[in-house]
Scaffold this motif. Structure first.
Motif, PDB file in Angstrom:
ATOM      1  N   ASN B   3      39.810  16.516  -3.215  1.00 32.07           N
ATOM      2  CA  ASN B   3      38.792  17.784  -3.668  1.00 32.07           C
ATOM      3  C   ASN B   3      37.339  17.355  -3.205  1.00 32.07           C
ATOM      4  OD1 ASN B   3      40.970  19.245  -4.394  1.00 32.07           O
ATOM      5  ND2 ASN B   3      40.610  18.520  -6.417  1.00 32.07           N
ATOM      6  N   THR B   4      36.533  18.287  -2.915  1.00 31.48           N
ATOM      7  CA  THR B   4      35.172  18.316  -2.551  1.00 31.48           C
ATOM      8  C   THR B   4      34.539  18.144  -4.124  1.00 31.48           C
ATOM      9  OG1 THR B   4      35.123  19.192  -0.298  1.00 31.48           O
ATOM     10  CG2 THR B   4      32.956  18.968  -1.516  1.00 31.48           C
ATOM     11  N   ILE B   5      33.875  16.946  -4.360  1.00 31.91           N
ATOM     12  CA  ILE B   5      33.181  17.090  -5.664  1.00 31.91           C
ATOM     13  C   ILE B   5      31.657  17.455  -5.425  1.00 31.91           C
ATOM     14  CG2 ILE B   5      32.257  15.159  -7.518  1.00 31.91           C
ATOM     15  CD1 ILE B   5      35.185  15.610  -7.447  1.00 31.91           C
ATOM     16  N   GLU B  29      33.752  13.765  -1.448  1.00 29.69           N
ATOM     17  CA  GLU B  29      35.263  13.916  -1.948  1.00 29.69           C
ATOM     18  C   GLU B  29      35.426  13.072  -3.061  1.00 29.69           C
ATOM     19  OE1 GLU B  29      37.239  15.958   0.007  1.00 29.69           O
ATOM     20  OE2 GLU B  29      35.524  16.157   1.289  1.00 29.69           O
ATOM     21  N   GLU B  30      36.535  13.604  -3.868  1.00 31.96           N
ATOM     22  CA  GLU B  30      36.923  12.919  -5.118  1.00 31.96           C
ATOM     23  C   GLU B  30      37.474  11.533  -4.675  1.00 31.96           C
ATOM     24  OE1 GLU B  30      40.023  15.253  -7.132  1.00 31.96           O
ATOM     25  OE2 GLU B  30      39.673  14.024  -9.006  1.00 31.96           O
ATOM     26  N   GLY B  31      37.079  10.652  -5.621  1.00 36.93           N
ATOM     27  CA  GLY B  31      37.480   9.131  -5.542  1.00 36.93           C
ATOM     28  C   GLY B  31      36.692   8.186  -4.617  1.00 36.93           C
ATOM     29  N   PHE B  65      31.645  20.107  -8.597  1.00 36.78           N
ATOM     30  CA  PHE B  65      32.867  20.385  -8.957  1.00 36.78           C
ATOM     31  C   PHE B  65      33.199  22.030  -8.690  1.00 36.78           C
ATOM     32  CE2 PHE B  65      31.591  17.071 -12.318  1.00 36.78           C
ATOM     33  CZ  PHE B  65      32.464  16.122 -11.815  1.00 36.78           C
ATOM     34  N   GLU B  79      30.166  16.338 -17.227  1.00 37.30           N
ATOM     35  CA  GLU B  79      30.976  15.503 -16.376  1.00 37.30           C
ATOM     36  C   GLU B  79      30.289  14.515 -15.361  1.00 37.30           C
ATOM     37  OE1 GLU B  79      33.828  15.203 -17.003  1.00 37.30           O
ATOM     38  OE2 GLU B  79      34.333  17.200 -18.092  1.00 37.30           O
ATOM     39  N   LYS B 156      33.153  11.963 -14.587  1.00 37.87           N
ATOM     40  CA  LYS B 156      34.017  11.982 -13.535  1.00 37.87           C
ATOM     41  C   LYS B 156      33.235  11.569 -12.170  1.00 37.87           C
ATOM     42  CE  LYS B 156      37.272  15.444 -15.090  1.00 37.87           C
ATOM     43  NZ  LYS B 156      37.438  16.820 -15.066  1.00 37.87           N
ATOM     44  N   LEU B 157      32.014  12.144 -12.305  1.00 41.48           N
ATOM     45  CA  LEU B 157      31.079  11.763 -11.229  1.00 41.48           C
ATOM     46  C   LEU B 157      30.025  10.986 -12.065  1.00 41.48           C
ATOM     47  CD1 LEU B 157      29.914  12.139  -8.523  1.00 41.48           C
ATOM     48  CD2 LEU B 157      28.808  14.161  -9.323  1.00 41.48           C
ATOM     49  N   ASN B 183      35.296   3.025 -10.252  1.00 37.97           N
ATOM     50  CA  ASN B 183      35.972   3.754  -9.297  1.00 37.97           C
ATOM     51  C   ASN B 183      37.377   3.732  -9.213  1.00 37.97           C
ATOM     52  OD1 ASN B 183      36.837   3.732  -5.614  1.00 37.97           O
ATOM     53  ND2 ASN B 183      35.775   5.644  -6.531  1.00 37.97           N
ATOM     54  N   THR B 188      34.447   9.089  -9.207  1.00 34.71           N
ATOM     55  CA  THR B 188      33.731   9.295  -8.018  1.00 34.71           C
ATOM     56  C   THR B 188      32.365   8.780  -8.111  1.00 34.71           C
ATOM     57  OG1 THR B 188      34.786  11.315  -7.722  1.00 34.71           O
ATOM     58  CG2 THR B 188      32.913  10.849  -6.073  1.00 34.71           C
TER      59      THR B 188
END
Lengths: 374, 315
Positions: B3-5, B29-31, B65, B79, B156-157, B183, B188
């Motif tokens: 997904n686009t974060i 992107e995620e990750g 998000f 987050e 998460k970010l 990571n 991300t």
């Protein structure tokens, strides 16, 4: 979240060395200094000790002998008299066993140094000389009234005890009131940290906090509360130190002195928060401004020079009503001088209004959540 | 990719006459470990500050998000982990207290927080310093504390804005390894730096910025393929005649030469065994040399070729 922020703001505030110095050590050091400086004055004023003098009979002077006898007897004696010859009197003066030598013939006085005791002896002789003719006339014309005249004269002369120290006791206590007012105002240094640490454009910590999911109002309220609690502790320590360690007599209104100090401290913190919220100046510059404003406020309220407040009152009377230092010191003066509480209550209300004004002003200035530049 | 974060769309930020961000767009992107690379003043930190809703901007849109980012979007803020360029810790709180304070702004439960704080301390290797005050820490340890304060709540970010400035090599390596580990654990990462080596080492995708604009974007290999340069030879030669320099220029795939301070640089666009060809030519013409080496293109070459200037001064 409030409690978490409060806990760490409280710890952080307690560990700030500058605050520890200005809010705790400063009143202890300056209060002790005042105590030492004023203690001699206090002893002379309140616990008067008879002044030791030597009386040398160079000529017979029955009237003077009668008067000197009267003022050197009893619990409230003005003098402690040693009757001796000139040689021994001079030795006693040299050995500082007596303050001065009075010769009964020409009523001359000899001292080896100057001071308050010497002034008392000198004043006594001057007053006696002024009244001497009345006494001798009474002895000649109405000897039955001589005792009454000497008694009246003695009373007059005894007032010498207070001549150099009129109202000194009140003035001394007022210096300690001024000291407390100054410490309350130093709370501004504490308040400025709350502003700086919560604004993203004033500090890295402010920016970091702005990125967290904590409401700004919560963060600021917790910070202000923590700093107010620390300020309250400092004010209680200061008042308690003055009252119980230095034994400064705040009268039977000690509870109100505590209350005034606590509310004054809140106002100091709020004032710092308000000033700290202005503009984008660095922390050092803001602290400098806080110190300058506090000192100026203290100066204009007469905490440093007595007649300044009167001058301000004459030319800009409204300033004294809103000058924080003047308002704090006024509450203490009201407690010291006035029996009724109306003036005291008015000053307390003014302090509360100023505290609310500074707090709301600070909130409005820091409420912004996005900045044009960082 | 997932997904686009983060989505930055057409962002414009002006400081009076100066355009700090000029129609800047980006998707992360995620990750990913996404690198924002550029010289000082290129707009990296401004981008981050706009992303975090600290800075007001003149135009554009930012989503994190999938939600519009605003100063009061606490759900999104919860987050995000932020490690600022300037160390942001309390001097009057110990290492443990600082981490606990910042973690507590995100995590309410005391037990969970205690566990997270201990993990963050172990992660940055500050176990022996928990009772130290920040002023007693070295620059590298202070940076690690700054990182621990930003990541303790397991975001998460994670945004790291030049986290290795003024850090010793040992701490720098520790920080970079840590970022890769975070990571791997699922976060991300957005990483800004003007150190191209760091970005090359850890970032999966990179955007190069200059004067508020994105001038290139892609993986490091994609970026290097964008430019003509495939190899740069450097040879130290005491004396090189113009005639000899012309002969070198005439070799296959050579597109640029530069000789100054007894140092020859030859740039190639393709070809194999280029170093051997140049050295053979020098030997044939009896030109003596002392040292010779070959370098593959770097992100600095990418920046140099696109902007005509070096990414940063040599240190």
């Amino acid at each position: 979240m409030f409690l978490h922020t409060f806990k760490y703001d409280f710890r952080q505030c307690l560990r700030q060395k500058e605050l520890t110095f200005w809010l705790i050590l400063f009143p202890i050091i300056l209060g002790s200094f005042f105590k030492v400086a004023f203690s001699e004055l206090y002893e002379k004023t309140v616990k008067f000790d008879a002044v030791p003098i030597a009386v040398v009979e160079t000529e017979k002077n029955a009237v003077f002998d009668q008067v000197i006898e009267q003022v050197s007897t009893g619990e409230d004696a003005l003098f402690k008299v040693t009757r001796t010859d000139m040689k021994n009197a001079e030795k006693m003066l040299k050995d500082e066993k007596v303050t001065g030598i009075i010769s009964t013939g020409d009523l001359s006085v000899e001292f080896s140094s100057s001071g308050i005791d010497q002034t008392i002896v000198k004043s006594f002789i001057q007053q006696y000389k002024t009244q001497e003719k009345i006494i001798t006339d009474t002895a000649t014309n109405a000897p039955e009234k001589l005792d009454t005249v000497i008694s009246a004269l003695s009373t007059d002369i005894e007032s010498n005890k207070n001549i150099p120290f009129a109202d000194d006791l009140d003035t001394t206590v007022q210096y300690f009131y001024n000291l407390l007012a100054m410490v309350a105002l130093f709370g501004a240094m504490s308040g400025v940290f709350v502003a700086i640490n919560n604004q993203g454009n004033l500090s890295s910590l402010g920016a970091r906090k702005c990125c967290s999911p904590v409401n700004k109002l919560t963060s600021i309220t917790a910070g202000l509360s923590a700093h107010c609690v620390v300020q309250t502790i400092c004010m209680i320590v200061a008042v308690s130190f003055l009252a119980f360690i230095l034994k400064i007599d705040f009268g039977d209104r000690l509870g109100l002195v505590y209350l005034s100090s606590i509310v004054g401290g809140f106002m100091g913190v709020a004032m710092g928060f308000f000033i700290g919220s202005f503009g984008r100046l660095s922390e050092g510059v803001k602290m400098g401004i806080i110190m300058a404003v506090s000192m100026l406020s203290c100066f204009l309220s007469g905490l440093m020079v007595n007649n300044i407040k009167a001058l301000v009152s004459e030319y800009v009377p409204v300033f004294n009503e809103i000058n924080p230092a003047a308002v704090i010191s006024d509450t203490y003066y009201c407690l010291a001088i006035y029996d009724d509480y109306s003036r005291y209550i008015r000053k307390m209300i003014t302090m509360i209004i100023l505290t609310v004004f500074f707090t709301l002003g600070g909130y409005i200035l820091t409420r912004r959540r996005k900045y044009a530049s960082l | 990719m997932g997904n686009t974060i983060v989505k930055i769309d057409n962002l414009v930020k002006r400081y009076k006459e100066l355009i700090a961000l000029d129609h800047f767009s980006l998707e992360i992107e995620e990750g990913e470990i996404f690198g924002l690379l550029g010289p000082n003043g290129s707009g990296k930190t401004t981008t981050i500050n706009c992303l975090l809703s600290l800075l007001a901007y003149d135009k554009g849109n930012i989503e994190i998000f999938g939600e519009k980012m605003t100063p009061v979007n606490y759900k999104v803020k919860k987050e995000i982990g932020i490690i600022m360029q300037n160390v942001a810790v309390f001097d009057e709180l110990t290492v443990y207290e600082n981490i606990d304070y910042f973690c507590g702004l995100y995590i309410k439960d005391k037990e969970t927080r205690r566990k997270y704080v201990d993990e963050a301390i172990a992660f940055v290797g500050l176990e022996d310093f928990v009772k130290f005050y920040p002023k007693k820490l070295s620059g590298g340890l202070l940076r690690r504390l700054n990182i621990a304060c930003g990541i303790a709540h397991k975001p998460k970010l994670i945004i790291l804005d030049e986290p290795t400035v003024a850090v010793d090599p040992q701490s720098r390596n520790k920080i970079l390894e840590g970022i890769q580990e975070l990571n791997k654990q699922g976060a991300t990462i957005i990483y800004t730096s003007h150190y191209m080596e760091e970005v090359e080492q850890i970032c999966t995708r990179i955007a190069i910025m200059d004067k508020g604009k994105k001038i290139a974007e892609g993986t490091k290999d994609e970026l290097k393929r964008m430019i003509k340069n495939t190899e740069t030879l450097t040879i130290e030669i005491l004396d090189l005649s113009d005639e000899m320099l012309e002969k070198i220029r005439a070799l296959n795939h050579v597109y640029e030469t530069d000789y100054s301070d007894s140092r020859l640089e030859v740039r190639f666009s393709g070809g194999k065994h280029n170093l051997i060809h140049v050295l053979n030519l020098l030997q044939e013409n009896n030109v003596s040399f002392s040292r010779a080496y070959s370098e593959l293109p770097t992100l600095n070459d990418v920046f140099l070729e696109i902007t005509g200037k070096a990414l940063r001064d040599k240190e």
